[in-house]
Structure formats: C-alpha cells, structure tokens
Write a protein that holds these residues in place. Structure first.
Motif, PDB file in Angstrom:
ATOM      1  N   ARG A 137      -4.890  10.227  -3.358  1.00 43.86           N
ATOM      2  CA  ARG A 137      -5.540   9.759  -4.592  1.00 43.86           C
ATOM      3  C   ARG A 137      -5.353   8.256  -4.759  1.00 43.86           C
ATOM      4  O   ARG A 137      -6.295   7.506  -5.005  1.00 43.86           O
ATOM      5  CB  ARG A 137      -4.930  10.458  -5.813  1.00 43.86           C
ATOM      6  N   ARG A 138      -4.106   7.835  -4.627  1.00 49.71           N
ATOM      7  CA  ARG A 138      -3.799   6.426  -4.856  1.00 49.71           C
ATOM      8  C   ARG A 138      -4.430   5.542  -3.779  1.00 49.71           C
ATOM      9  O   ARG A 138      -4.864   4.421  -4.057  1.00 49.71           O
ATOM     10  CB  ARG A 138      -2.288   6.217  -4.886  1.00 49.71           C
ATOM     11  N   GLY A 139      -4.472   6.047  -2.554  1.00 48.60           N
ATOM     12  CA  GLY A 139      -5.104   5.284  -1.478  1.00 48.60           C
ATOM     13  C   GLY A 139      -6.573   5.039  -1.759  1.00 48.60           C
ATOM     14  O   GLY A 139      -7.089   3.931  -1.559  1.00 48.60           O
ATOM     15  N   TRP A 140      -7.251   6.069  -2.251  1.00 48.34           N
ATOM     16  CA  TRP A 140      -8.674   5.921  -2.562  1.00 48.34           C
ATOM     17  C   TRP A 140      -8.888   5.075  -3.813  1.00 48.34           C
ATOM     18  O   TRP A 140      -9.911   4.395  -3.944  1.00 48.34           O
ATOM     19  CB  TRP A 140      -9.342   7.291  -2.697  1.00 48.34           C
ATOM     20  N   GLN A 141      -7.935   5.100  -4.712  1.00 41.68           N
ATOM     21  CA  GLN A 141      -8.018   4.179  -5.854  1.00 41.68           C
ATOM     22  C   GLN A 141      -8.021   2.735  -5.358  1.00 41.68           C
ATOM     23  O   GLN A 141      -8.783   1.897  -5.846  1.00 41.68           O
ATOM     24  CB  GLN A 141      -6.834   4.403  -6.800  1.00 41.68           C
ATOM     25  N   LEU A 142      -7.182   2.452  -4.368  1.00 41.59           N
ATOM     26  CA  LEU A 142      -7.109   1.093  -3.820  1.00 41.59           C
ATOM     27  C   LEU A 142      -8.407   0.711  -3.106  1.00 41.59           C
ATOM     28  O   LEU A 142      -8.881  -0.419  -3.228  1.00 41.59           O
ATOM     29  CB  LEU A 142      -5.924   0.976  -2.853  1.00 41.59           C
ATOM     30  N   ILE A 143      -8.974   1.648  -2.355  1.00 42.54           N
ATOM     31  CA  ILE A 143     -10.256   1.363  -1.696  1.00 42.54           C
ATOM     32  C   ILE A 143     -11.311   1.036  -2.743  1.00 42.54           C
ATOM     33  O   ILE A 143     -12.085   0.082  -2.608  1.00 42.54           O
ATOM     34  CB  ILE A 143     -10.703   2.561  -0.829  1.00 42.54           C
ATOM     35  N   MET A 144     -11.334   1.824  -3.807  1.00 42.42           N
ATOM     36  CA  MET A 144     -12.298   1.602  -4.880  1.00 42.42           C
ATOM     37  C   MET A 144     -12.117   0.218  -5.504  1.00 42.42           C
ATOM     38  O   MET A 144     -13.089  -0.518  -5.714  1.00 42.42           O
ATOM     39  CB  MET A 144     -12.129   2.684  -5.949  1.00 42.42           C
ATOM     40  N   LEU A 145     -10.878  -0.156  -5.769  1.00 44.34           N
ATOM     41  CA  LEU A 145     -10.598  -1.451  -6.394  1.00 44.34           C
ATOM     42  C   LEU A 145     -10.957  -2.606  -5.463  1.00 44.34           C
ATOM     43  O   LEU A 145     -11.473  -3.638  -5.908  1.00 44.34           O
ATOM     44  CB  LEU A 145      -9.123  -1.530  -6.793  1.00 44.34           C
ATOM     45  N   ILE A 163       0.840  -1.205   0.000  1.00 46.49           N
ATOM     46  CA  ILE A 163       0.000   0.000   0.000  1.00 46.49           C
ATOM     47  C   ILE A 163       0.873   1.252   0.000  1.00 46.49           C
ATOM     48  O   ILE A 163       0.649   2.191  -0.775  1.00 46.49           O
ATOM     49  CB  ILE A 163      -0.955   0.001   1.215  1.00 46.49           C
ATOM     50  N   LEU A 164       1.881   1.262   0.866  1.00 48.33           N
ATOM     51  CA  LEU A 164       2.789   2.413   0.934  1.00 48.33           C
ATOM     52  C   LEU A 164       3.520   2.616  -0.391  1.00 48.33           C
ATOM     53  O   LEU A 164       3.717   3.755  -0.842  1.00 48.33           O
ATOM     54  CB  LEU A 164       3.803   2.215   2.062  1.00 48.33           C
ATOM     55  N   THR A 165       3.902   1.515  -1.012  1.00 53.24           N
ATOM     56  CA  THR A 165       4.602   1.604  -2.300  1.00 53.24           C
ATOM     57  C   THR A 165       3.670   2.146  -3.372  1.00 53.24           C
ATOM     58  O   THR A 165       4.049   3.015  -4.170  1.00 53.24           O
ATOM     59  CB  THR A 165       5.131   0.216  -2.723  1.00 53.24           C
ATOM     60  N   TYR A 166       2.444   1.645  -3.405  1.00 51.56           N
ATOM     61  CA  TYR A 166       1.474   2.118  -4.399  1.00 51.56           C
ATOM     62  C   TYR A 166       1.199   3.609  -4.216  1.00 51.56           C
ATOM     63  O   TYR A 166       1.021   4.347  -5.187  1.00 51.56           O
ATOM     64  CB  TYR A 166       0.172   1.324  -4.272  1.00 51.56           C
ATOM     65  N   GLN A 167       1.184   4.051  -2.971  1.00 53.25           N
ATOM     66  CA  GLN A 167       0.918   5.462  -2.693  1.00 53.25           C
ATOM     67  C   GLN A 167       2.105   6.365  -3.009  1.00 53.25           C
ATOM     68  O   GLN A 167       1.965   7.586  -3.013  1.00 53.25           O
ATOM     69  CB  GLN A 167       0.524   5.645  -1.222  1.00 53.25           C
ATOM     70  N   GLY A 168       3.266   5.762  -3.260  1.00 52.83           N
ATOM     71  CA  GLY A 168       4.444   6.569  -3.551  1.00 52.83           C
ATOM     72  C   GLY A 168       5.166   7.053  -2.314  1.00 52.83           C
ATOM     73  O   GLY A 168       6.044   7.916  -2.386  1.00 52.83           O
ATOM     74  N   ILE A 169       4.799   6.501  -1.149  1.00 56.53           N
ATOM     75  CA  ILE A 169       5.426   6.910   0.110  1.00 56.53           C
ATOM     76  C   ILE A 169       6.690   6.104   0.365  1.00 56.53           C
ATOM     77  O   ILE A 169       7.631   6.563   1.005  1.00 56.53           O
ATOM     78  CB  ILE A 169       4.429   6.723   1.280  1.00 56.53           C
ATOM     79  N   LYS A 170       6.718   4.896  -0.168  1.00 55.14           N
ATOM     80  CA  LYS A 170       7.840   3.996   0.075  1.00 55.14           C
ATOM     81  C   LYS A 170       8.214   3.309  -1.234  1.00 55.14           C
ATOM     82  O   LYS A 170       7.363   3.112  -2.105  1.00 55.14           O
ATOM     83  CB  LYS A 170       7.436   2.948   1.120  1.00 55.14           C
ATOM     84  N   GLY A 171       9.464   2.937  -1.393  1.00 55.81           N
ATOM     85  CA  GLY A 171       9.869   2.170  -2.568  1.00 55.81           C
ATOM     86  C   GLY A 171      10.289   3.042  -3.730  1.00 55.81           C
ATOM     87  O   GLY A 171      10.727   4.182  -3.557  1.00 55.81           O
ATOM     88  N   ASN A 172      10.097   2.521  -4.933  1.00 54.04           N
ATOM     89  CA  ASN A 172      10.653   3.158  -6.131  1.00 54.04           C
ATOM     90  C   ASN A 172       9.633   3.874  -7.004  1.00 54.04           C
ATOM     91  O   ASN A 172       9.906   4.177  -8.150  1.00 54.04           O
ATOM     92  CB  ASN A 172      11.366   2.094  -6.981  1.00 54.04           C
TER      93      ASN A 172
END
Length: 410
Positions: A90-98, A12-21
């Motif tokens: 934005r990305r967090g809510w995209q994940l909730i939606m999915l 989740i953190l990676t998808y949000q752009g908070i962690k990772g690449n």
C-alpha cells in the motif's frame, strides 16, 4: 550521487514499514503517537518526492526502486508476514502515486513504469477473498490514479521545451478564447462575449468539441480510452490551438486518434484553476460519503448529488451534468465490452480531475482518495438529468459544434 540513491532507498523502506521505526505493528497507539507517526511518514514521502523533483537524472532510479518495492516475489512473501507485506505494498503504491503527481520518468523509462502501472490496475479485477481482495483494490486504485497523473502532467517524458516567442504570440490572443489554466467562470464569461450561438452555450465549447471528437473517432469503443498516453508535444500544440479557438485547424482535421482527445479532456479538467467540485467545498463533498462519526463539517445529511445541486455554482452543475451525460455512454453496456471502462474505472480516472484538496499533506490526501472516488462514482451514476430546456439547449450546442467545428475535422 550514489549516496543520494542509497539514502532514498532507505527512505522508501522506512516509509513502507520494512525498516526503521515505523513498523506496521506500531500503528495502534495513542492519538499523539499516531499524529507523530503520520508527520514522520509525510516528511519521508516529501524527501523522496523532492529528490526526484530537483534531480531529473535520478527520476528513473527512483521509479526503479519503487517498482522493485511494489513487485511481489516468492522470496518477499517468505520474508515478510502477510499483514506487513500488504501494508508495505500500500505504502509503496502511495509513493508511486505521489511521484507521478510531481514528476515523470525520463523518456527512455516511460514504457517500463506504464507497464508496471497497467499490470497493477488489472490486479484489481482478480477475484480473491478477504483482506487480500481489499489490498488489490487499493493498489488498483493507486495505480489508476498514478496513470491519470502521468497522462495529464506537462512533463510526460521529460521537461517540455516551448519557444518563448510562440508563448508571447499566443498570450496576446488567448485572453479572448483561453480555456486552459483558468477558471470555469472565466471561460464562460469569455464565451459570453463571442458571437451567437456560442455566447449562449450553457457549457464550454471546448467540452462539447472534445466530447464530439472522442465519439467521432470511435473513442467509445476504443480499448483503454482515457488510460493511454499521447505525445506531449502534440498535446501542447493542441492546447495552444484550443486556447486560440482554432477548432477547425488542420491539426484536428488530421488527428483521428481518440486517445489524443481523451488526454485533452482530462488535461482540460485537471488544469482548471479550481476543480469542478470547488476546493473550498472539498471536505463538505467528502462528508456526503463519510461514515456519520467521521464527518468533518456541519453539513446536513445529504447525498452527493443533492450536494452538487445545492452547493455548486450553476456553470459547474451544468458542466458536470454534461460530462456525466457523456460518461454514461462510455460505460454503457454496449461499449464496455470494447473499451473495458466500467463505471468504476471511469470514476477512478476522472476523480482526480474533478475533486482535489488544497492540502499539501500527501499522506492525508492518499487516505482521502477512496472517498473522492466514491463521491465521483455516485455523482456519475446518480446525478439527475438535465431539465428539458437544458437538454434541448445543450443538444443544439452539440449539433452546432459538430457541424461547424467537427465536420471540418472529419
């Protein structure tokens, strides 16, 4: 199990752009880099969704993690730059939606996720300036879409258990009247084999019945209409009865909650084998609201309503016009002050049921959501009236359904 939870939170953190690449600052780049980034985002999103789909016991935990990551606290605002924070939301809510599109929380968690979604939907009405306003609108859009998915899923509150014999008994009859989980063309064909006057109706009887019942139960002036859930077992019972054509059944006679009929209407639209806007015409439909330089088909410059009238099968056009005719009453000024369903909210709720892509690319689908809503809102607002003959026939059909199916319910 604990490791799965921790890995999912990292995803989740990676998808949000908070962690990772996949940092927010890296969005700008070559086409190849952008495609690689989108592919990676899609893979991560699928991992998160698949975990909840295949592990029922982890669903509440996944929603907990997503609620945490889409709730802004003072500490979060201090730690992240504004642009990174906005993109993470934005990305967090995209994940909730999915996730809502794929599975529902377990029964004891429904109220929590619904409260989070409803709060985010209200955020769209906050008056702010600039980029923050746009972010709030997008979050409200994702939240509304998420709510719609939860309200129409088979698994709201858990996996539905249906008696197999009951299914078998129903299936032996529903070939005659079945209106759920089939195509609009099939519904109209089966309807044409019934006795007069139903065989001559221009739109499905089930649509007229549900519209009548929503109006009859004061749904037009009920706050939160089309935004409230209803017990899954009662919804499935109602669907079974509608599939049998038992419109005058005791269930409907005793059911005076307008939300039950609103959920059924959304369910019916969502469960059509092909949406009212056929999937094969999806990109063409979106091209009517895309900027000129971003169009994906060779469609000539036409408005959404021209597209509907020129491209859709007649049954789809008439059904859409009949539905829009009803929705105009929902967002009419005299009703909005009670139901709080302005046309923007109506479009947000109905877009996912009327136009859907066959693509499995969740990232691209989430990006198209705004276009889908724009298309549906334009159609709802601007689609032409029925012809005099069509209006007369549908009005007569409505009255017949009211007199023969709905008055027995009242």
């Amino acid at each position: 199990m604990q490791q799965l939870v921790l890995t999912n939170f990292d995803n989740i953190l990676t998808y949000q752009g908070i962690k990772g690449n996949i940092k927010f600052e890296q969005i700008q780049g070559t086409v190849e880099q952008e495609n690689k980034r989108i592919k990676l985002l899609t893979q991560i999103a699928q991992q998160i969704v698949n975990l909840g789909y295949s592990n029922e016991s982890l669903r509440n935990e996944i929603f907990c993690q997503l609620i945490k990551q889409t709730t802004i606290g003072s500490q979060t605002e201090k730690e992240l730059k504004l642009n990174i924070l906005q993109d993470a939301l934005r990305r967090g809510w995209q994940l909730i939606m999915l996730c809502c599109e794929t599975f529902a929380p377990q029964t004891n968690f429904e109220s929590i996720i619904l409260a989070h979604i409803e709060k985010a939907m209200d955020a769209g009405h906050i008056s702010t300036e600039g980029a923050q306003s746009t972010v709030q609108e997008e979050i409200s859009m994702f939240a509304t879409y998420s709510l719609n998915k939860l309200l129409t899923t088979f698994r709201f509150g858990g996996i539905l258990k249906v008696d197999e014999k009951k299914i078998s008994d129903i299936q032996s009859i529903t070939r005659i009247r079945r209106v759920f989980d089939c195509s609009l063309a099939d519904i109209m064909f089966r309807q044409s084999t019934l006795a007069a006057p139903e065989k001559d109706f221009l739109v499905p009887t089930v649509l007229l019945f549900l519209i009548n019942r929503i109006i009859q139960t004061n749904g037009l002036r009920t706050e939160g209409i089309f935004r409230e859930s209803f017990a899954v077992d009662e919804t499935e019972n109602a669907i079974a009865l509608l599939n049998l054509g038992y419109y005058g059944n005791q269930f409907f006679r005793s059911q005076t909650n307008p939300h039950s009929y609103a959920v059924l209407l959304l369910n019916w639209l969502k469960r059509l084998e092909d949406p009212i806007i056929p999937s094969s015409l999806y990109e063409k439909a979106l091209d009517t609201v895309r900027p000129l330089g971003l169009k994906k088909t060779s469609l000539k410059l036409v408005s959404p309503c021209e597209f509907v009238n020129y491209e859709l099968p007649l049954a789809n056009i008439l059904t859409l016009k009949c539905l829009s005719r009803f929705l105009k009453k929902v967002y009419a000024e005299e009703n909005v002050r009670y139901n709080l369903m302005a046309v923007q909210n109506v479009a947000l709720i109905f877009a996912p049921t009327l136009i859907k892509s066959k693509s499995e690319d969740s990232y691209v689908n989430s990006k198209n959501l705004r276009l889908e809503i724009s298309f549906i809102m334009t159609v709802i607002l601007e689609i032409g009236n029925l012809t005099r003959d069509e209006e007369s026939k549908i009005a007569e059909a409505e009255k017949w359904v009211l007199d023969n199916y709905c008055k027995t319910c009242w």
